[in-house]
Design a protein around this motif. Structure first.
Motif, PDB file in Angstrom:
ATOM      1  N   TYR A  37     103.174 -23.352  13.947  1.00 34.62           N
ATOM      2  CA  TYR A  37     104.050 -24.513  13.839  1.00 34.62           C
ATOM      3  C   TYR A  37     103.537 -25.604  14.778  1.00 34.62           C
ATOM      4  O   TYR A  37     102.997 -25.320  15.844  1.00 34.62           O
ATOM      5  CB  TYR A  37     105.485 -24.174  14.257  1.00 34.62           C
ATOM      6  N   GLN A  39     104.852 -28.950  16.961  1.00 34.31           N
ATOM      7  CA  GLN A  39     106.032 -29.607  17.489  1.00 34.31           C
ATOM      8  C   GLN A  39     105.619 -30.949  18.091  1.00 34.31           C
ATOM      9  O   GLN A  39     105.133 -31.027  19.213  1.00 34.31           O
ATOM     10  CB  GLN A  39     106.728 -28.748  18.543  1.00 34.31           C
ATOM     11  N   PHE A  91     102.721 -23.893  18.245  1.00 36.38           N
ATOM     12  CA  PHE A  91     103.242 -22.553  18.475  1.00 36.38           C
ATOM     13  C   PHE A  91     102.712 -21.580  17.437  1.00 36.38           C
ATOM     14  O   PHE A  91     102.700 -21.870  16.243  1.00 36.38           O
ATOM     15  CB  PHE A  91     104.779 -22.542  18.397  1.00 36.38           C
ATOM     16  N   THR A  95     106.458 -12.263  12.975  1.00 33.73           N
ATOM     17  CA  THR A  95     107.716 -11.661  12.557  1.00 33.73           C
ATOM     18  C   THR A  95     107.859 -10.284  13.191  1.00 33.73           C
ATOM     19  O   THR A  95     106.882  -9.565  13.375  1.00 33.73           O
ATOM     20  CB  THR A  95     107.808 -11.506  11.035  1.00 33.73           C
ATOM     21  N   LEU A 104     111.685 -13.915  14.305  1.00 33.84           N
ATOM     22  CA  LEU A 104     110.446 -14.637  14.562  1.00 33.84           C
ATOM     23  C   LEU A 104     110.257 -14.731  16.075  1.00 33.84           C
ATOM     24  O   LEU A 104     111.112 -15.277  16.776  1.00 33.84           O
ATOM     25  CB  LEU A 104     110.525 -16.023  13.935  1.00 33.84           C
ATOM     26  N   ILE A 105     109.137 -14.181  16.549  1.00 36.98           N
ATOM     27  CA  ILE A 105     108.824 -14.183  17.981  1.00 36.98           C
ATOM     28  C   ILE A 105     107.745 -15.223  18.223  1.00 36.98           C
ATOM     29  O   ILE A 105     106.691 -15.186  17.579  1.00 36.98           O
ATOM     30  CB  ILE A 105     108.322 -12.799  18.438  1.00 36.98           C
ATOM     31  N   PHE A 106     107.998 -16.130  19.166  1.00 35.14           N
ATOM     32  CA  PHE A 106     107.074 -17.225  19.425  1.00 35.14           C
ATOM     33  C   PHE A 106     106.229 -16.988  20.667  1.00 35.14           C
ATOM     34  O   PHE A 106     106.665 -16.362  21.641  1.00 35.14           O
ATOM     35  CB  PHE A 106     107.845 -18.532  19.632  1.00 35.14           C
ATOM     36  N   GLY A 107     105.019 -17.541  20.640  1.00 35.18           N
ATOM     37  CA  GLY A 107     104.237 -17.671  21.853  1.00 35.18           C
ATOM     38  C   GLY A 107     104.774 -18.823  22.682  1.00 35.18           C
ATOM     39  O   GLY A 107     105.673 -19.547  22.262  1.00 35.18           O
ATOM     40  N   ALA A 108     104.206 -18.992  23.866  1.00 38.35           N
ATOM     41  CA  ALA A 108     104.690 -20.027  24.787  1.00 38.35           C
ATOM     42  C   ALA A 108     104.249 -21.426  24.384  1.00 38.35           C
ATOM     43  O   ALA A 108     104.750 -22.412  24.915  1.00 38.35           O
ATOM     44  CB  ALA A 108     104.219 -19.720  26.208  1.00 38.35           C
ATOM     45  N   ARG A 111      99.914 -27.078  24.485  1.00 37.40           N
ATOM     46  CA  ARG A 111     100.057 -28.536  24.374  1.00 37.40           C
ATOM     47  C   ARG A 111      98.688 -29.144  24.185  1.00 37.40           C
ATOM     48  O   ARG A 111      97.807 -29.003  25.042  1.00 37.40           O
ATOM     49  CB  ARG A 111     100.719 -29.103  25.628  1.00 37.40           C
TER      50      ARG A 111
ATOM     51  N   TYR B  36     117.700 -20.681  18.412  1.00 34.74           N
ATOM     52  CA  TYR B  36     116.651 -20.589  19.415  1.00 34.74           C
ATOM     53  C   TYR B  36     116.916 -21.647  20.487  1.00 34.74           C
ATOM     54  O   TYR B  36     117.485 -22.691  20.224  1.00 34.74           O
ATOM     55  CB  TYR B  36     115.278 -20.881  18.798  1.00 34.74           C
ATOM     56  N   ARG B  42     108.673 -25.082  27.832  1.00 32.94           N
ATOM     57  CA  ARG B  42     108.550 -23.636  27.595  1.00 32.94           C
ATOM     58  C   ARG B  42     108.518 -23.349  26.098  1.00 32.94           C
ATOM     59  O   ARG B  42     108.662 -24.231  25.256  1.00 32.94           O
ATOM     60  CB  ARG B  42     109.750 -22.928  28.229  1.00 32.94           C
ATOM     61  N   GLY B  43     108.360 -22.080  25.776  1.00 25.26           N
ATOM     62  CA  GLY B  43     108.367 -21.645  24.387  1.00 25.26           C
ATOM     63  C   GLY B  43     109.778 -21.476  23.864  1.00 25.26           C
ATOM     64  O   GLY B  43     110.754 -21.784  24.551  1.00 25.26           O
ATOM     65  N   LEU B  44     109.893 -20.974  22.643  1.00 24.99           N
ATOM     66  CA  LEU B  44     111.194 -20.800  22.012  1.00 24.99           C
ATOM     67  C   LEU B  44     111.697 -19.379  22.217  1.00 24.99           C
ATOM     68  O   LEU B  44     110.999 -18.420  21.938  1.00 24.99           O
ATOM     69  CB  LEU B  44     111.108 -21.093  20.514  1.00 24.99           C
ATOM     70  N   LEU B  46     114.642 -16.636  21.239  1.00 22.61           N
ATOM     71  CA  LEU B  46     115.699 -16.317  20.280  1.00 22.61           C
ATOM     72  C   LEU B  46     116.967 -15.957  21.037  1.00 22.61           C
ATOM     73  O   LEU B  46     116.947 -15.071  21.906  1.00 22.61           O
ATOM     74  CB  LEU B  46     115.261 -15.161  19.393  1.00 22.61           C
ATOM     75  N   TYR B  98     110.810 -19.376   6.691  1.00 20.36           N
ATOM     76  CA  TYR B  98     111.570 -19.871   7.841  1.00 20.36           C
ATOM     77  C   TYR B  98     111.640 -21.395   7.788  1.00 20.36           C
ATOM     78  O   TYR B  98     110.624 -22.064   7.681  1.00 20.36           O
ATOM     79  CB  TYR B  98     110.904 -19.451   9.146  1.00 20.36           C
TER      80      TYR B  98
END
Lengths: 116, 109
Positions: A37, A39, A91, A95, A104-108, A111, B36, B42-44, B46, B98
């Motif tokens: 993704y 942002q 990001f 899953t 959904l698990i995100f990385g940090a 930038r 979220y 920082r990151g996201l 849940l 998603y």
């Protein structure tokens, strides 16, 4: 436990340079999906790509390309000939199936700053 | 395809005040819904997810709660905000993929 690592906190490049954003993941699931993704400063998440765990074929979309390697648990993202508009936080996400429910698990995030 | 409406876009609230953020979904039925939070830089993370009306699972202990009074409505609440609740809150929907809302930037002062 499921985990996504984006080791690069910030990357700065000059316009027209190629840049690769790294993503390494850990999972116990045999079937899973990986995402990227974007942002922008406005904050919304812009979907770039989804890849399932059975499809290791690399994908190219314009200046964007993705390299999925299950052997190294990596899903790296390359921007060719970067542009100022590519500046954003990117990001990588994975899953996770938990009790039959999908999360959904995100990385940090990384930038990316592209300078003219 | 599904669309997520999330409001307000920005919010400044004093410490100790209540909070209610609303998320509604169009274009699908019986979706999985998620809240979220993204702290500054920082990151996201849940916070909550819901697989149906009245069904809420919490991922991390915190000062917030969530509710799903209707199939396509997901609400994030707090009775008393803390400074640490500041952040960018995103609602997400899983139906055919998603989809994320545009987010609410909450500043607790």
């Amino acid at each position: 436990a499921q985990k996504v690592t984006q080791a690069q906190t910030e990357i700065s490049v000059v316009e027209k340079e190629d840049v690769t954003l790294d993503c390494v993941y850990e999972t116990r699931d045999t079937t899973y999906y990986l995402f990227w993704y974007k942002q922008p400063p406005s904050g919304e998440l812009v979907f770039l790509i989804r890849r399932n765990s059975f499809d290791e074929q690399n994908e190219i979309s314009g200046r964007y390309s993705w390299n999925f390697q299950k052997s190294t648990s990596s899903f790296n993202f390359t921007i060719t000939a970067s542009q100022v508009v590519d500046s954003a936080v990117y990001f990588c996400a994975l899953t996770q199936n938990s009790g039959g429910y999908n999360k959904l698990i995100f990385g940090a995030g990384t930038r990316l700053a592209v300078h003219p | 395809s599904q669309t997520i409406h999330q409001w307000p876009a920005t919010l400044v609230q004093p410490v100790g005040s209540p909070l209610s953020l609303e998320c509604t979904v169009e274009g699908t039925s019986n979706p999985n819904l998620y809240w979220y939070r993204q702290a500054a830089g920082r990151g996201l993370q849940l916070l909550f997810y819901s697989v149906g009306i009245g069904q809420i699972s919490s991922e991390v202990p915190q000062n917030l709660s969530a509710s799903r009074p209707q199939d396509r409505q997901f609400i994030l609440s707090s009775k008393k905000l803390l400074l640490s609740d500041s952040g960018f809150y995103l609602c997400a929907c899983l139906a055919y993929g998603y989809t994320f809302g545009s987010g609410t930037r909450l500043t607790v002062v």
